[in-house]
Design an enzyme around this catalytic site. Structure first.
Site, short mmCIF file in Angstrom:
data_model
loop_
_atom_site.label_atom_id
_atom_site.label_comp_id
_atom_site.label_asym_id
_atom_site.label_seq_id
_atom_site.Cartn_x
_atom_site.Cartn_y
_atom_site.Cartn_z
N SER A 67 0.99 -43.29 -56.55
CA SER A 67 0.08 -43.67 -57.65
C SER A 67 -1.37 -43.50 -57.20
CB SER A 67 0.34 -45.11 -58.10
OG SER A 67 0.32 -45.99 -57.00
N LYS B 134 9.81 -44.16 -49.30
CA LYS B 134 10.43 -44.29 -50.63
C LYS B 134 10.57 -42.90 -51.21
CE LYS B 134 8.12 -45.83 -54.45
NZ LYS B 134 8.22 -44.67 -55.36
N GLU C 18 12.13 -40.86 -54.93
CA GLU C 18 12.57 -41.09 -56.31
C GLU C 18 13.90 -40.39 -56.59
OE1 GLU C 18 9.53 -40.03 -59.14
OE2 GLU C 18 8.03 -41.30 -58.18
N GLU D 107 12.13 -48.94 -62.09
CA GLU D 107 10.90 -48.82 -62.88
C GLU D 107 11.20 -48.62 -64.37
OE1 GLU D 107 7.93 -46.17 -61.29
OE2 GLU D 107 6.66 -46.37 -63.09
O1 KIV Z 1 3.43 -44.92 -56.53
C1 KIV Z 1 3.61 -46.13 -56.77
O2 KIV Z 1 2.69 -46.96 -56.71
C2 KIV Z 1 4.97 -46.54 -57.12
C3 KIV Z 1 5.13 -47.91 -57.70
C4 KIV Z 1 4.76 -47.86 -59.12
C5 KIV Z 1 6.51 -48.42 -57.51
O3 KIV Z 1 5.88 -45.80 -56.99
#
Ligand code: KIV
Length: 271
Positions: A53, A119, A121, A188
């Site tokens: 983000s 992380k 997706e 999400e």
């Molecule tokens: O990129 C991010 O901040 C995220 C969150 C919204 C979980 O993936």
């Protein structure tokens, strides 16, 4: 032998699992810099996500698809310099985990930069990548539901899991990710009842964002909750401050002081 108090110990995937077992909610935040990471850690947030983000909130990209490894590494290093007790998770950017080999190569760069987990997706389509990372000893945070890196294919930022087949697929994805070894899953923008069912089915914690109160934890983007991202405000965001207004006021007052000769005064001058 050095005795470390429980509340001073470094947070790991195990700590988060124990929180779920004890029924303690997990408050996570996505932040990207040294100062904010220090502050977030000071108040005891156990998980810091250096989220992609970042591309929208800090770098001015239209969406998260343009974020690069270099962008992310720069910010992962900044957060790692804060040496937080919180677990530092680095978000793998778009197309950096297309294959298991790509995932491994790029995740190792994040670990070298100071990340303690990554992380990525997706559910079923990324199981090989998850297995490769977990086998290499790199903890993985899953992410299902609305997948910002796939918005071009899925047709935008839409709530997920309304139809029974979609809800079924989300549950399946969550189970498969758990089997593949992720330590927790971000859910999400998913219908609250579906996220709750997933949470009750899994042993590992779920961290919701727009997925209702039934998840084991919540995550918000720091810039959203501080009122520092104003292009749009998703329904799931709660604004805890309006720092944009505060900054605007401060910049305006400074400009006016300089123009009127009020700043610098004798207090800010070397006399
Ligand atoms: O990129 C991010 O901040 C995220 C969150 C919204 C979980 O993936």
């Amino acid at each position: 032998m050095m005795v470390t108090k429980m509340n001073e110990q470094k947070i790991t995937a195990k700590t988060l699992l124990a929180m779920k077992v004890r029924g303690e909610k997990i408050a996570a935040l996505a932040v990207y810099d040294f100062f904010t990471a220090k502050l977030v850690d000071e108040v005891g947030v156990p998980l810091i996500l250096v989220g992609d983000s970042l591309g929208m909130t800090v770098l001015g990209y239209e969406n998260t698809l343009l974020v690069t490894m270099e962008d992310m590494l720069h910010h992962v290093r900044a957060v790692a310099r804060a040496k937080p007790r919180a677990l530092i998770v680095a978000d793998m950017p778009y197309r950096t985990y297309a294959t298991a080999a790509d995932a491994l190569r790029n995740a190792r760069r994040f670990v070298e930069a100071g990340a303690e987990a990554v992380k990525l997706e997706g559910g079923e389509p990324v199981l090989d990548q998850v297995r490769a990372l977990v086998s290499a000893g790199i903890p993985v945070l899953g992410h299902i539901g609305l997948l910002p890196q796939s918005v071009k294919e899925t047709g935008g930022y839409k709530v997920q899991g309304r139809k029974p087949e979609a809800a079924e697929q989300l549950l399946r994805d969550a189970r498969l990710l758990e089997e593949a070894g992720v330590f927790a899953i971000v859910i999400e923008c998913v219908i609250a009842s579906v996220a709750k069912q997933i949470t009750e089915t899994l042993k590992i914690p779920t961290i919701g964002i727009g997925a209702g109160a039934g998840c084991d934890g919540q995550i918000l983007v720091g810039h959203d909750m501080l009122g520092l991202f104003t292009r749009f405000t998703p329904k799931h965001v709660k604004r805890y401050a309006n720092l944009t207004d505060e900054m605007r006021k401060a910049f305006t007052a400074y400009k006016s002081d300089v123009e009127s000769g009020k700043f610098p005064g004798p207090e800010q001058s070397f006399l």
